[in-house]
Design a protein around this motif. Structure first.
Motif, PDB file in Angstrom:
ATOM      1  N   LYS A   1       0.867  -1.178   0.000  1.00  0.00           N
ATOM      2  CA  LYS A   1       0.000   0.000   0.000  1.00  0.00           C
ATOM      3  C   LYS A   1       0.904   1.229   0.000  1.00  0.00           C
ATOM      4  O   LYS A   1       1.817   1.331   0.810  1.00  0.00           O
ATOM      5  N   VAL A   2       0.650   2.106  -0.926  1.00  0.00           N
ATOM      6  CA  VAL A   2       1.510   3.277  -1.030  1.00  0.00           C
ATOM      7  C   VAL A   2       0.715   4.520  -0.656  1.00  0.00           C
ATOM      8  O   VAL A   2      -0.346   4.771  -1.197  1.00  0.00           O
ATOM      9  N   GLU A   3       1.221   5.261   0.316  1.00  0.00           N
ATOM     10  CA  GLU A   3       0.582   6.524   0.696  1.00  0.00           C
ATOM     11  C   GLU A   3       1.577   7.650   0.444  1.00  0.00           C
ATOM     12  O   GLU A   3       2.687   7.622   0.966  1.00  0.00           O
ATOM     13  N   VAL A   4       1.151   8.605  -0.340  1.00  0.00           N
ATOM     14  CA  VAL A   4       2.055   9.693  -0.684  1.00  0.00           C
ATOM     15  C   VAL A   4       1.499  11.021  -0.211  1.00  0.00           C
ATOM     16  O   VAL A   4       0.313  11.306  -0.384  1.00  0.00           O
ATOM     17  N   LYS A   5       2.337  11.774   0.440  1.00  0.00           N
ATOM     18  CA  LYS A   5       1.954  13.122   0.849  1.00  0.00           C
ATOM     19  C   LYS A   5       2.924  14.087   0.198  1.00  0.00           C
ATOM     20  O   LYS A   5       4.131  13.893   0.274  1.00  0.00           O
ATOM     21  N   THR A   6       2.379  15.080  -0.452  1.00  0.00           N
ATOM     22  CA  THR A   6       3.293  16.015  -1.121  1.00  0.00           C
ATOM     23  C   THR A   6       3.004  17.434  -0.666  1.00  0.00           C
ATOM     24  O   THR A   6       1.908  17.740  -0.190  1.00  0.00           O
ATOM     25  N   MET A   7       3.955  18.281  -0.860  1.00  0.00           N
ATOM     26  CA  MET A   7       3.809  19.647  -0.415  1.00  0.00           C
ATOM     27  C   MET A   7       4.653  20.557  -1.293  1.00  0.00           C
ATOM     28  O   MET A   7       5.795  20.252  -1.628  1.00  0.00           O
ATOM     29  N   LEU A   8       4.042  21.649  -1.722  1.00  0.00           N
ATOM     30  CA  LEU A   8       4.759  22.626  -2.529  1.00  0.00           C
ATOM     31  C   LEU A   8       5.110  23.782  -1.611  1.00  0.00           C
ATOM     32  O   LEU A   8       4.226  24.381  -0.999  1.00  0.00           O
ATOM     33  N   ARG A   9       6.344  24.118  -1.518  1.00  0.00           N
ATOM     34  CA  ARG A   9       6.687  25.085  -0.477  1.00  0.00           C
ATOM     35  C   ARG A   9       7.013  26.478  -0.984  1.00  0.00           C
ATOM     36  O   ARG A   9       6.624  27.466  -0.404  1.00  0.00           O
ATOM     37  N   ARG A  10       7.787  26.578  -2.013  1.00  0.00           N
ATOM     38  CA  ARG A  10       8.220  27.905  -2.475  1.00  0.00           C
ATOM     39  C   ARG A  10       8.116  27.971  -3.977  1.00  0.00           C
ATOM     40  O   ARG A  10       7.973  26.950  -4.657  1.00  0.00           O
TER      41      ARG A  10
END
Lengths: 562, 401, 373
Positions: B386-395
């Motif tokens: 099971k793959v859980e991905v969390k992403t975030m764009l910062r700048r």
């Protein structure tokens, strides 16, 4: 021209033959029988000493003069001055001195002048013919001589001793005593800047050859009645005066006694330098490391005295010995204390590092290039390999050769007249640095190593220690060249064991590192601010352990005080 | 007596090694041939292997710094064959005037042929010999022999293997589409339970630029260059297949090895218009579970990126917030796709390169005993991931999105 | 009779000496307890043995307190009577010589294996022994002072190789605990125990301590510090090498080779090299000194200095003869080889002595006063 030259030569050869024959003859005679004391031909030193000891002053001036002339071999610098005391009395008086050792002004104004004047002004009616010679002697000693130091001597031996030390000796006809008058006045070097232990900040005077000037310098640094001096005469022929100095109350009495004993037990004919005394009293005669500190800085000696050490001042040399001396002493400079504490601590760390570097850098280079090529980064390894390509010697020979030529340069640089010194360094630098490298005889990397080592080795403030390091580098290189790093480690371990085994006047040489005395680290490993150095070294001082009152950290006044 | 004895002993201590020690382990640095890279291939003769070493030529290398003159090749390649590595190594002595020295070896390249047959005989020598170092990179040359790969050069570097290693490090740092595997890591994977080794995938490409464009570099014969991308998958000591760029990055997501990379996503609302996100940080967490006797792995990936560039500047009809969200979502999709692709691929190869098995061994030692036997063929194949991905764009750099 | 050993050592020096004596084992034998299969679980075995060794160390201390100023050679004769006591003394002398030889041999083997494969073993052993004999000849105080200097150096180097690989550790390498079964851990504990036995040399050092009160504390410090170092080292090696650990012959050396920090700190294998050379030197010297003292006491010699070179020669010869191959060396402390014998010598003898001493005390409490008369 040729005739004269030939004549001269034959005369010289003749003279040579004659002296040779006479020497052999004397030696033969010495074997056969003891010489008559009157003609000293063939007399041995001990026979002469015995003879001198057996002689006494006699009432007759002429006889005394003859005797002095005889013993001194009628030396050309021996000067006799005959005076007549009193207008009418005409008591014969003789003043003897060694020319050049007395100041003529002091001799004239202090001795001869007053004596003659007093003689002329002496009321005849009061003394007349009845004047006893002994009374006259006392009169001259107490009321006439305008000199600060006059000794009454009764033995001929003493008279001789004073004579050769630059006193003028006054003898009165009919008195078997003499007055040794201090009118010393030979020309001498002034107190100058230190030449081997230079500081940027700190006192700029150094000891000189005169013992008395040196004690004066010490006395002026430590104006305390508890600074005690003790004189010893060492050297059967040179009769050199050796003075030990210490601060009573701080110094451990056992240490002073030990020093006394060791100095007293010296039996040697001559002492020319403190090195003589050092070699004869040190604990580890076979050690490559010095166990006695020598210095030409009065402040350093004074600091040592205040730590409970003993100084030995030897007449005739500006180098004073300080004992006991531990390994750390040799990595300490006076300036450490005059500059700020951080500076001092940092410089000490640099010195310790430099000592280690000077000892191990060339051997490590040899070990790595010969055995452990894996220990350097690839690019550096390849660079060294490229430099070594075409060098005709194996690395160990190359290193030994370069180190040896550095020693040559160093020695040549010291011994040469000052005018030629720079020439040698230029030639050396050119030959070693440029030509040898470009001719492919040595690799540039090694030149860098040797140069760095050379600089590092001279960082020790005491030259004797630098020399020891120079010496030890060679066996280290050989060990590295045969056993690699293992050899280097073994060499260092051997040095360490040796250092651990050595003592300097009862103090282990590596104090306070081994045995570890943490309270002394404040002044060895680092140099703490002065207000934190509250105690004297525990290893030296037995009774006066506290140096100053604690909690002296300076602080600005608090705001609310206003 | 005792003092004299001591002096004599100290003297002996100094003299004995000089007399005896002279030449046992001593080797002058200039008498060594520094191996910079080694290629292992099958030899023409059956059952033999061929070793090709790249030896540095210190004098040629040093010539650069002094300037002037034509630049020679700074390395020399030479091959030898033998029944095993040690045999072949000794056979170099018949060709090289200097003793081979391995401590500065950077690269070990296998030809594809020998890698498919198995490299265990070869590797042993690299672990056993104290001269060999664990930091040597391990690569497999795709579709060619290792010897040929050593011919390929990066024109920037004078020592070819330095170029290859440079590419690997650069790729790990900037792209994360390569793997950085050295002998120690390879060996560790071989020794561990439930973990299969991978290696660097190396290729030879034609150098497109003409000779003139390379200025005064007079190494005219060079026309091949190395390319490092993807990874080589082993099962045990045998090569079983290759991972491409995306799959390799998927592998790095799982292992948490991604340092920096570029994720290209489609612009929200606009097809065939792309924008790229520069990845600045990524973490992964692996959780293992055994549910009803079946192994399950949950991979949580967190990625953080900066907006890097897009096609039409200063125009953003949507406003910031919705664009950020959609970009983040697209990033997550890209990552998830890559991760799933590589897991699928690894299952096809039957090789647990991720160490899922090792994780079970560590955290479920009892359950592991059941899977242990045929993990690659059964447990790993059935493994639910099971793959859980969390992403975030910062700048977004100096200008707005 | 003249005083054989006039030196006194401080508590710090005692700890430095005894911990240094253990450094060689810490670097070469203990981290993987070579010859056993415990793999990454070795640290458990080391920890267990450290704790189990404590009561034994306290027995040694108590024995020393019961017979102040006497070494084990002397009080074993008091307890067991002259003949049995002398037999024990003889056994201990052999043990001391063996340990001394073992130290030189292991260090020499390590050199030959790692960096100087062509150099004959005897060169290393001879050089090491010559130095050790020279140092032992100078007496305990010199040895203690050398230890004062060497101790911080070695500890610093050890901490370096324990800290520098921080970027390549994987904490999960320690899992699962008891991967190879508790059986192998017990086996490893046994070997670790046999290695710990070298602390028996403390019984020779106790009489020369200048702070008698803290003997117990010092012994416990030694056991704990060395146990801590052992454990840390084996944990660190497990963290770095994981499953590979089991097959390493010189784990500390491999550990240092694995260090690679930002292209600045690399190729630092010289660190363990220096550490184990110094450790081997100190261990060899301590045991050589102990053997010399034991011989002098057992045979009522008037001085021990002149024993240094003869016993040193014996040690060197023993060192060459000790193992024929590196595999023997690896297996040395296992249950099948020297292990049981080592345990018998190091643990059984003191325990028997202690029991004997207690019985004597109980039966004839006034005996000691009589003996002192």
């Amino acid at each position: 021209m040729g005739v004269i030259w030939g004549n001269l030569r034959t005369r010289m050869e003749k003279g040579l033959v004659v002296s040779l024959i006479s020497r052999v003859w004397r030696r033969l005679r010495r074997r056969k029988k003891t010489p008559k004391p009157q003609d000293f031909a063939g007399a041995t030193l001990s026979e002469l000493f015995d003879f001198i000891k057996s002689q006494e002053l006699v009432p007759d001036l002429k006889e005394n003069e003859d005797r002095l002339k005889q013993i001194l071999g009628d030396s050309s610098d021996l000067t006799f001055r005959h005076l007549m005391f009193g207008r009418e009395l005409k008591v014969p008086i003789m003043v003897v001195h060694v020319d050049g050792m007395v100041g003529s002004e002091a001799l004239m104004n202090g001795l001869i002048g007053p004596v003659l004047e007093k003689g002329l002004r002496l009321p005849e009616e009061k003394y007349g013919d009845h004047l006893n010679r002994d009374e006259l002697f006392a009169l001259i000693k107490q009321q006439v001589l305008l000199l600060s130091s006059v000794h009454e001597v009764a033995e001929l031996e003493e008279v001789l001793d004073y004579l050769v030390r630059g006193h003028a000796v006054l003898l009165i006809d009919g008195v078997t005593k003499a007055l040794a008058c201090e009118v010393k006045g030979w020309s001498e070097r002034n107190v100058e800047q230190p030449t081997t232990e230079v500081v940027v900040r700190g006192p700029q005077h150094a000891f000189v050859e005169n013992r008395r000037v040196n004690t004066t310098l010490l006395r002026r640094t430590i104006a305390s009645p508890l600074l005690w001096f003790e004189d010893f005469k060492v050297g059967a022929v040179t009769n050199t005066i050796v003075t030990i100095a210490y601060i009573k109350g701080i110094v451990d009495d056992g240490l002073v006694e030990e020093v006394r004993q060791r100095i007293k037990s010296i039996e040697i004919d001559a002492v020319f330098e403190s090195g003589y005394i050092e070699e004869l009293i040190e604990d580890a005669p076979y050690s490559p490391f010095p166990t006695i500190l020598r210095t030409e800085r009065p402040d350093k000696v004074a600091a040592g005295l205040l730590e409970g050490r003993v100084a030995i001042i030897i007449d005739g040399t500006p180098y004073v010995l300080v004992i006991p001396a531990t390994f750390a002493t040799f990595l300490t400079a006076a300036e450490d204390y005059y500059e700020r504490a951080f500076t001092g601590s940092f410089i000490r760390a640099v010195r310790a590092f430099a000592f280690f570097l000077a000892l191990t850098l060339p051997s490590t280079y040899v070990a790595i290039t010969n055995f452990h090529q894996e220990l350097l980064p690839t690019s550096l390894t390849l660079s060294i390999a490229a430099q070594r390509e075409g060098v005709p010697f194996v690395a160990i020979l190359e290193a030994l050769f370069l180190e040896f030529s550095f020693e040559l340069l160093r020695e040549a640089g010291i011994r040469l007249p000052k005018a030629i010194g720079p020439t040698i360094s230029i030639v050396g630098a050119l030959i070693l640095g440029e030509a040898a490298v470009s001719a492919g005889l040595v690799s540039p990397a090694l030149v860098i190593v040797v140069a760095a080592t050379a600089i590092a080795s001279f960082i020790s403030p005491i030259y004797s220690m630098s020399i020891s390091v120079h010496l030890l580098r060679f066996p280290m290189i050989i060990l590295a060249g045969t056993l690699g790093l293992f050899g280097v480690i073994m060499g260092l371990a051997a040095i360490l064991i040796h250092l651990c085994a050595v003592r300097s006047f009862g103090v282990p040489y590596l104090t306070p590192l081994a045995p570890m005395i943490l309270s002394e680290w404040k002044d060895t490993v680092v140099r703490l601010p002065l207000w934190q150095m509250d105690t004297r070294p525990k290893s030296l001082v037995k009774q006066e352990y506290i140096r100053q009152s604690p909690r002296q950290r300076p602080q600005p006044p608090k705001q609310d005080d206003n | 007596m005792s003092r004299r004895l001591r002096v004599i002993l100290v003297a002996l201590l100094l003299v004995i090694p000089v007399v005896l020690g002279g030449c046992w382990s001593r080797r002058e640095i200039e008498r060594l041939a520094f191996v910079q890279a080694v290629a292992v291939d099958k030899a023409v003769e059956p059952n033999k292997i061929q070793l090709t070493v790249e030896l540095a030529r210190p004098s040629a290398l040093a010539a650069t710094s002094q300037g002037g003159g034509s630049l020679e090749r700074a390395v020399w390649q030479v091959s030898a064959t033998g029944y095993n590595v040690f045999d072949a190594l000794r056979n170099f002595a018949s060709q090289s005037s200097r003793q081979l020295f391995w401590a500065h070896n950077r690269l070990l390249v296998f030809g594809e042929d020998i890698a498919r047959e198995g490299v265990e005989d070869v590797l042993d020598a690299f672990f056993r010999d104290p001269e060999m170092r664990g930091s040597t990179k391990v690569a497999v040359c795709k579709g060619d022999t290792g010897a040929n790969f050593l011919q390929a050069e990066v024109p920037l570097e004078r020592v070819p293997s330095q170029g290859v290693v440079g590419i690997v490090l650069n790729g790990v740092e900037k792209l994360s589409t390569v793997v950085d595997v050295d002998v120690a890591l390879f060996g560790r994977a071989l020794a561990a339970e439930g973990l299969e080794p991978i290696a660097i995938r190396a290729e030879i490409i034609d150098l497109v630029s003409e000779d003139e464009s390379r200025g005064s570099l007079e190494r005219g014969t060079i026309s091949k260059a190395p390319r490092i991308t993807g990874a080589a998958v082993f099962r045990g000591t045998k090569l079983v297949g290759w991972l491409n760029k995306a799959e390799t990055r998927g592998f790095n997501w799982i292992k948490g090895n991604t340092q920096s990379s570029v994720i290209v996503v489609e612009k929200p609302n606009e097809r065939d218009k792309f924008l790229s996100v520069e990845l600045v940080r990524a973490n992964s967490k692996l959780r293992t579970e055994v549910v009803d006797g079946k192994p399950r792995v949950i991979i949580q990936i967190e990625a953080m990126g900066n907006f890097a560039d897009r096609e039409n500047i200063f125009v953003n009809p949507e406003g910031i917030a919705p664009s950020v969200l959609s970009i983040e979502r697209q990033m997550a999709t890209v990552i998830k796709n890559e991760v799933e692709a590589v897991i699928k691929r690894a299952k096809e190869f039957g090789s647990d390169i991720f160490g899922f098995g090792e994780a079970f061994h560590r955290f479920h030692p009892k359950a592991w005993k059941q899977f242990k036997e045929d993990w690659n063929d059964k447990g790993f194949q059935e493994l639910e991931v099971k793959v859980e991905v969390k992403t975030m764009l910062r700048r977004s750099g100096l200008i707005e999105l | 009779m003249a005083v054989l050993e006039g030196g006194k050592i401080s508590g710090k020096q005692f700890v430095a000496l005894t911990v240094l004596t253990r450094i060689l084992a810490a670097l070469i034998e203990a981290p993987t307890i070579s010859g056993t299969d415990a793999g990454h679980d070795v640290w458990i075995a080391v920890l267990i043995s450290t704790i189990l060794v404590l009561p034994w160390a306290l027995i040694l201390v108590h024995l020393a307190k019961m017979f102040p100023g006497k070494t084990i050679i002397e009080y074993s004769q008091d307890i067991l009577g002259p003949w049995l006591g002398r037999l024990v003394g003889l056994v201990l002398i052999v043990y001391f010589i063996q340990q001394s030889a073992h130290a030189a041999r292991v260090a020499a083997d390590a050199y030959v294996t790692t960096i100087m494969p062509e150099t004959p073993l005897i060169v290393f052993i001879a050089t090491l022994t010559a130095l050790s004999a020279n140092c032992a000849r100078c007496g305990l105080e010199v040895l203690a002072r050398a230890a004062d200097i060497v101790f911080p150096i070695v500890i610093f180097l050890l901490v370096l190789i324990l800290v520098l690989p921080f970027n390549i550790v994987d904490f999960f390498n320690l899992l699962p605990i008891a991967a190879y079964g508790w059986g192998s851990i017990v086996e490893a504990t046994f070997s670790s125990f046999a290695i710990f036995g070298e602390l028996l040399v403390m019984t020779m050092l106790f009489p020369y301590l200048d702070e008698k009160k803290d003997t117990g504390r010092l012994a416990v410090t030694t056991v704990l510090v060395s146990g801590f170092l052992f454990t840390w080292l084996s944990i660190m090696i497990a963290l770095v090498f994981g499953p590979v650990m089991e097959s390493l012959i010189l784990p500390a050396f491999s550990l240092s080779r694995a260090i690679e920090l930002a292209f600045v700190v690399e190729r630092v294998e010289v660190i363990p090299l220096v550490a184990w050379t110094l450790g081997a030197g100190v261990k060899q010297t301590v045991f050589l000194w102990a053997a010399m003292l034991a011989i002098a006491q057992l045979f009522n010699l008037s001085e021990m200095k002149s024993l240094a070179y003869p016993v040193g020669a014996l040690v060197a010869a023993f060192g060459v003869w000790l193992f024929s191959t590196v595999f023997d060396a690896l297996q040395f402390f296992t249950a099948t080889e020297f292990g049981p014998l080592g345990i018998l010598v190091c643990y059984a003898i003191p325990v028997v002595l202690y029991i004997g001493a207690l019985i004597r005390q109980a039966v004839r409490p006034s005996r000691r006063e009589e003996g002192q008369m």
